[in-house]
Structures are given as C-alpha cells and as structure tokens.
Design a protein around this motif. Structure first.
Motif, PDB file in Angstrom:
ATOM      1  N   TYR A 183      -1.984  14.194  -9.942  1.00 46.69           N
ATOM      2  CA  TYR A 183      -2.357  15.489 -10.518  1.00 46.69           C
ATOM      3  C   TYR A 183      -2.062  16.572  -9.500  1.00 46.69           C
ATOM      4  N   GLN A 184      -1.147  17.484  -9.881  1.00 46.07           N
ATOM      5  CA  GLN A 184      -0.667  18.515  -8.972  1.00 46.07           C
ATOM      6  C   GLN A 184      -0.128  17.850  -7.701  1.00 46.07           C
ATOM      7  N   ASP A 185      -0.683  18.130  -6.530  1.00 48.92           N
ATOM      8  CA  ASP A 185      -0.134  17.564  -5.294  1.00 48.92           C
ATOM      9  C   ASP A 185      -0.979  16.422  -4.743  1.00 48.92           C
ATOM     10  N   HIS A 186      -1.825  15.839  -5.583  1.00 43.78           N
ATOM     11  CA  HIS A 186      -2.710  14.774  -5.107  1.00 43.78           C
ATOM     12  C   HIS A 186      -2.534  13.500  -5.923  1.00 43.78           C
ATOM     13  N   LYS A 220       0.839  -1.205   0.000  1.00 46.26           N
ATOM     14  CA  LYS A 220       0.000   0.000   0.000  1.00 46.26           C
ATOM     15  C   LYS A 220       0.871   1.250   0.000  1.00 46.26           C
ATOM     16  N   MET A 221       1.778   1.285  -0.981  1.00 44.70           N
ATOM     17  CA  MET A 221       2.755   2.367  -1.064  1.00 44.70           C
ATOM     18  C   MET A 221       2.764   2.969  -2.471  1.00 44.70           C
ATOM     19  N   VAL A 222       3.183   4.218  -2.536  1.00 44.37           N
ATOM     20  CA  VAL A 222       3.527   4.859  -3.800  1.00 44.37           C
ATOM     21  C   VAL A 222       5.034   5.087  -3.794  1.00 44.37           C
ATOM     22  N   TYR A 223       5.707   4.540  -4.808  1.00 46.96           N
ATOM     23  CA  TYR A 223       7.156   4.701  -4.922  1.00 46.96           C
ATOM     24  C   TYR A 223       7.482   5.768  -5.956  1.00 46.96           C
ATOM     25  N   HIS A 224       8.396   6.667  -5.570  1.00 47.02           N
ATOM     26  CA  HIS A 224       8.808   7.776  -6.436  1.00 47.02           C
ATOM     27  C   HIS A 224      10.171   7.435  -7.049  1.00 47.02           C
ATOM     28  N   TYR A 225      10.192   7.249  -8.368  1.00 47.69           N
ATOM     29  CA  TYR A 225      11.429   6.940  -9.089  1.00 47.69           C
ATOM     30  C   TYR A 225      11.804   8.118  -9.974  1.00 47.69           C
ATOM     31  N   ASN A 226      13.088   8.496  -9.965  1.00 44.72           N
ATOM     32  CA  ASN A 226      13.553   9.598 -10.800  1.00 44.72           C
ATOM     33  C   ASN A 226      14.412   9.064 -11.944  1.00 44.72           C
ATOM     34  N   PHE A 227      13.978   9.336 -13.176  1.00 51.88           N
ATOM     35  CA  PHE A 227      14.679   8.827 -14.351  1.00 51.88           C
ATOM     36  C   PHE A 227      16.071   9.439 -14.495  1.00 51.88           C
ATOM     37  N   VAL A 264      -8.637   9.840  -2.889  1.00 51.46           N
ATOM     38  CA  VAL A 264      -7.837  11.041  -3.139  1.00 51.46           C
ATOM     39  C   VAL A 264      -6.890  11.220  -1.959  1.00 51.46           C
ATOM     40  N   PHE A 265      -5.580  11.274  -2.260  1.00 48.52           N
ATOM     41  CA  PHE A 265      -4.553  11.342  -1.228  1.00 48.52           C
ATOM     42  C   PHE A 265      -3.660  12.560  -1.464  1.00 48.52           C
ATOM     43  N   ASP A 266      -3.121  13.102  -0.368  1.00 50.73           N
ATOM     44  CA  ASP A 266      -2.199  14.226  -0.519  1.00 50.73           C
ATOM     45  C   ASP A 266      -0.794  13.712  -0.794  1.00 50.73           C
ATOM     46  N   ALA A 267       0.168  14.621  -0.875  1.00 49.47           N
ATOM     47  CA  ALA A 267       1.525  14.277  -1.299  1.00 49.47           C
ATOM     48  C   ALA A 267       2.246  13.365  -0.322  1.00 49.47           C
ATOM     49  N   VAL A 268       1.784  13.301   0.942  1.00 51.41           N
ATOM     50  CA  VAL A 268       2.447  12.432   1.920  1.00 51.41           C
ATOM     51  C   VAL A 268       1.645  11.165   2.184  1.00 51.41           C
ATOM     52  N   GLY A 269       0.584  10.930   1.388  1.00 50.21           N
ATOM     53  CA  GLY A 269      -0.161   9.683   1.470  1.00 50.21           C
ATOM     54  C   GLY A 269      -1.385   9.724   2.361  1.00 50.21           C
ATOM     55  N   LYS A 270      -1.725  10.869   2.912  1.00 48.77           N
ATOM     56  CA  LYS A 270      -2.919  10.969   3.753  1.00 48.77           C
ATOM     57  C   LYS A 270      -4.170  10.976   2.888  1.00 48.77           C
ATOM     58  N   GLN A 271      -5.146  10.137   3.246  1.00 52.19           N
ATOM     59  CA  GLN A 271      -6.388  10.108   2.478  1.00 52.19           C
ATOM     60  C   GLN A 271      -7.229  11.328   2.805  1.00 52.19           C
ATOM     61  N   ILE A 272      -7.613  12.041   1.738  1.00 52.58           N
ATOM     62  CA  ILE A 272      -8.429  13.245   1.899  1.00 52.58           C
ATOM     63  C   ILE A 272      -9.906  12.898   1.816  1.00 52.58           C
ATOM     64  N   LYS A 273     -10.237  12.058   0.837  1.00 49.58           N
ATOM     65  CA  LYS A 273     -11.634  11.661   0.669  1.00 49.58           C
ATOM     66  C   LYS A 273     -11.713  10.480  -0.284  1.00 49.58           C
ATOM     67  N   VAL A 311      13.554   7.669  -5.156  1.00 52.42           N
ATOM     68  CA  VAL A 311      13.767   8.830  -4.293  1.00 52.42           C
ATOM     69  C   VAL A 311      13.168   8.597  -2.917  1.00 52.42           C
ATOM     70  N   LYS A 312      11.935   8.109  -2.906  1.00 51.81           N
ATOM     71  CA  LYS A 312      11.262   7.880  -1.625  1.00 51.81           C
ATOM     72  C   LYS A 312      10.067   6.963  -1.824  1.00 51.81           C
ATOM     73  N   ALA A 313       9.562   6.464  -0.703  1.00 55.46           N
ATOM     74  CA  ALA A 313       8.351   5.652  -0.693  1.00 55.46           C
ATOM     75  C   ALA A 313       7.319   6.359   0.173  1.00 55.46           C
ATOM     76  N   ILE A 314       6.098   6.440  -0.334  1.00 58.66           N
ATOM     77  CA  ILE A 314       5.024   7.145   0.354  1.00 58.66           C
ATOM     78  C   ILE A 314       4.002   6.125   0.839  1.00 58.66           C
ATOM     79  N   ASN A 315       3.804   6.079   2.133  1.00 58.77           N
ATOM     80  CA  ASN A 315       2.868   5.128   2.737  1.00 58.77           C
ATOM     81  C   ASN A 315       1.454   5.698   2.653  1.00 58.77           C
TER      82      ASN A 315
END
Length: 356
Positions: free
Chosen positions: A141-144, A105-112, A171-180, A118-122
């Motif tokens: 999209y943008q910061d979500h 249940k993570m989003v992984y940020h890879y830089n080409f 819908v989650f913010d940039a640090v993985g917090k669920q907004i709605k 770069v980081k993993a977002i829980n």
C-alpha cells in the motif's frame, strides 16, 4: 460506519441485512496455452480484466478475464539456481506484481509489461522471525509492505504458535526496512480454552488509509487507521446468518494431522478473502462441512457491505466452493470467481455472477 469501538459482539446483537442469490451469467473456460497452472494459493483481479494467480508449486499465471486465455506464465521452479516458492503476492500496482518469498525472506518485483523480474527486496528480519511458507498475508500500500510474520522454526502445529508470533503484522518500507510490528492475534488463538484445528482463519485489505481485518469468530471486522498507533480500532459488526457458524470449533485434544483424516477435521469458518474497493467491502467465507465425514467438502458464502450506506447484503444459501471457485473481485457489475483448484473437475473456469 457500523459499531464504532464495539469490541464485544454478542450472538443476539442482530444486524439487519438483505439476502441475495447468486446467478451465474457467463462462464469462460480457462486455457493454459503457455504453461500448466493449478491450485493457486491466491488470485487477484486487477484492471477489471486481468486475473493474476500464484501457486507455490505452480508459479505465476495471468489470464484475460474476457476470454479465459493465459497471457503470461512464469515457472518459478524451472531455474535450479533460483528456484522460488512464493507464499503469496499483491498486484494492486499492476503491471507491477510484488511476490513474497518465505525461504529467502524477500519480496520479488515482477513487471508484467516487461515480462521480467525487476528487483528483489531483502526484508530486514532477524533470525527469530520468519514468513509463512504458504498462504501468508501480504499487501503493498503506497510505499509500504504489510506482511504476516511468525516465530522462526515454529510449526503451525505448535500449541503456542499464535502466542509466539507476537505482533504478527510487519510494516516495511520500499527497501525492506522494518518500520514496526503491530496487531496481536485474538485471545481465542493465543490463550485458547481448549484445542482447535490451526489454520489461517483471517484476511485483510487496505483502503483509503484504513486496514480492515477480520477473524470470523470475533464476529466483527476490525478497522485500524494507518496513521494511528494500532492500539485501538473501530469495529463493524457482522450480520449473523442462520447457516453460518463462526465460532472456533473445539476439539478434545491437540490437533495431530497424522491421526485425524482430512475429511474428519473440525475446521472452523475462515475468511478466505477480504476485499475493499470502490466503497464496498466483500467478505468471502470458506466453511468446512463438518457433518459429512466421508469426504472433504467446503462451502462458501459472500457478504457485501456498502460502506457509505452502512448496508449489508448476504448470500442466502452457501454453495460448494469446489464447484463455484474462489471469489476474487468485481468487474463492472459482475462478481468474478476463479475455479482453478481442479479438485472436482479437470477443467478450469472463470465464473461471472450477479446478485439476484
């Protein structure tokens, strides 16, 4: 826009459209010089010349559109301490690529550019909620982050899978917090009159503060305002071509993959890809050939909508998906298809086509 707030589209509500044939003008042979890659779950064209492709058991592969050369490859299964199987990804912010991993249940940020994670977002998900293992829908999209969710430990074969999912778009913010959580699956899926082969029939994209999502059997595209409450939507009616059967195909009893061979499954039309860019919307359909039961065959067809002129252009005749490949975007005036499934051939190709 066409068909504002039209939520009941009848088969006889005909939408005018132009027809086009596809003409392949250039073919690039894909060269995997860094690592072998096949059967992508999703591919995306970025920067007009870079193709990013991800497969759950194939890792990440990045190609140069101009010559087909592989310019980056990440074998995400090679490290036993952190073996990753990605459900899907989004590369809109390339060279930053965001990959969705279901198990953790993570989003992984890879830089080409840096060729590293770069980081993993829980993701802030409770134990009752999970992410589809393969083929899930995901968009940054943008910061979500906009992520398809489902009920934990609920198989797609569960007759109430879509009902149990509830509001399936998280819908989650940039640090993985669920907004709605927003959007329910259509009633055709949550409260079906009979049975159908379960599949991920829809696709979505976000453009200019609007979320475009299409379930083909609804015969329209929903358009949600990201700044709204997602309780209402505008709609764009689909043109209906004679060879396109968009309704959910009913089957006599609950689907059991062990009892029905893949070539005999009555699979309904899917939106394999929905892309909105530069004022144009593209719908790429995958349609099972339900008439020939001796082998599994899928046709594909492309629709284009000019959002400013409110004008549809529709592919005149569908073509074999495994001969032509998946539509992944537009570079200049060329439609870009990636043929990398390796179902009917051993080679992989990038096909550049134009509408005629």
């Amino acid at each position: 826009m066409i068909g504002f707030l039209s939520c009941n589209v009848k088969d006889d509500d005909r939408i005018d459209f132009d027809e086009f044939d596809l003409n392949v003008e250039d073919v690039k042979v894909v060269n995997d010089k860094l690592g072998f890659f096949q059967k992508p779950e999703k591919s995306q064209l970025v920067s007009d010349s870079i193709i990013v492709s991800v497969g759950g058991f194939s890792g990440i592969s990045i190609y140069n559109l101009k010559n087909g050369e592989q310019i980056d490859f990440v074998n995400t299964l090679s490290d036993p301490r952190r073996s990753l199987i990605f459900s899907t990804f989004d590369a809109t912010d390339f060279p930053d690529i965001y990959l969705l991993e279901s198990k953790r249940k993570m989003v992984y940020h890879y830089n080409f550019d840096d060729k590293e994670f770069v980081k993993a977002i829980n993701l802030g998900l409770d134990e009752s909620t999970s992410v589809p293992v393969f083929g899930g829908k995901f968009k940054k999209y943008q910061d979500h982050f906009y992520i398809e969710l489902n009920a934990a430990e609920t198989s797609l074969l569960d007759a109430e899978y879509y009902k149990k999912a509830g509001e399936f778009m998280g819908v989650f913010d940039a640090v993985g917090k669920q907004i709605k959580r927003v959007i329910l699956y259509p009633k055709q899926m949550t409260h079906p009159k009979g049975h159908f082969v379960p599949s991920n029939y829809y696709s979505f994209d976000i453009y200019d503060e609007k979320l475009y999502i299409c379930f083909p059997f609804e015969k329209y595209i929903r358009v949600y305002d990201l700044r709204g409450d997602f309780e209402t939507f505008e709609s764009i009616s689909l043109p209906l071509n004679d060879y396109m059967e968009l309704d959910l195909i009913g089957i006599p009893k609950k689907f059991d993959p062990h009892l029905i061979p893949i070539e005999q499954r009555q699979v309904s039309a899917r939106v394999s890809n929905l892309i909105v860019e530069r004022g144009k919307l593209y719908l790429f359909f995958a349609i099972k050939d339900n008439k020939q039961n001796e082998f599994y065959r899928v046709f594909c067809s492309l629709y284009q909508l000019d959002l400013e002129e409110e004008k549809w252009s529709v592919q005149k005749n569908h073509i074999d998906l495994y001969e032509f490949g998946e539509f992944i975007g537009v570079s200049g005036e060329k439609l870009v298809y990636l043929d990398a499934a390796m179902v009917t051939k051993d080679e992989k190709y990038i096909n550049l086509a134009v509408m005629k």
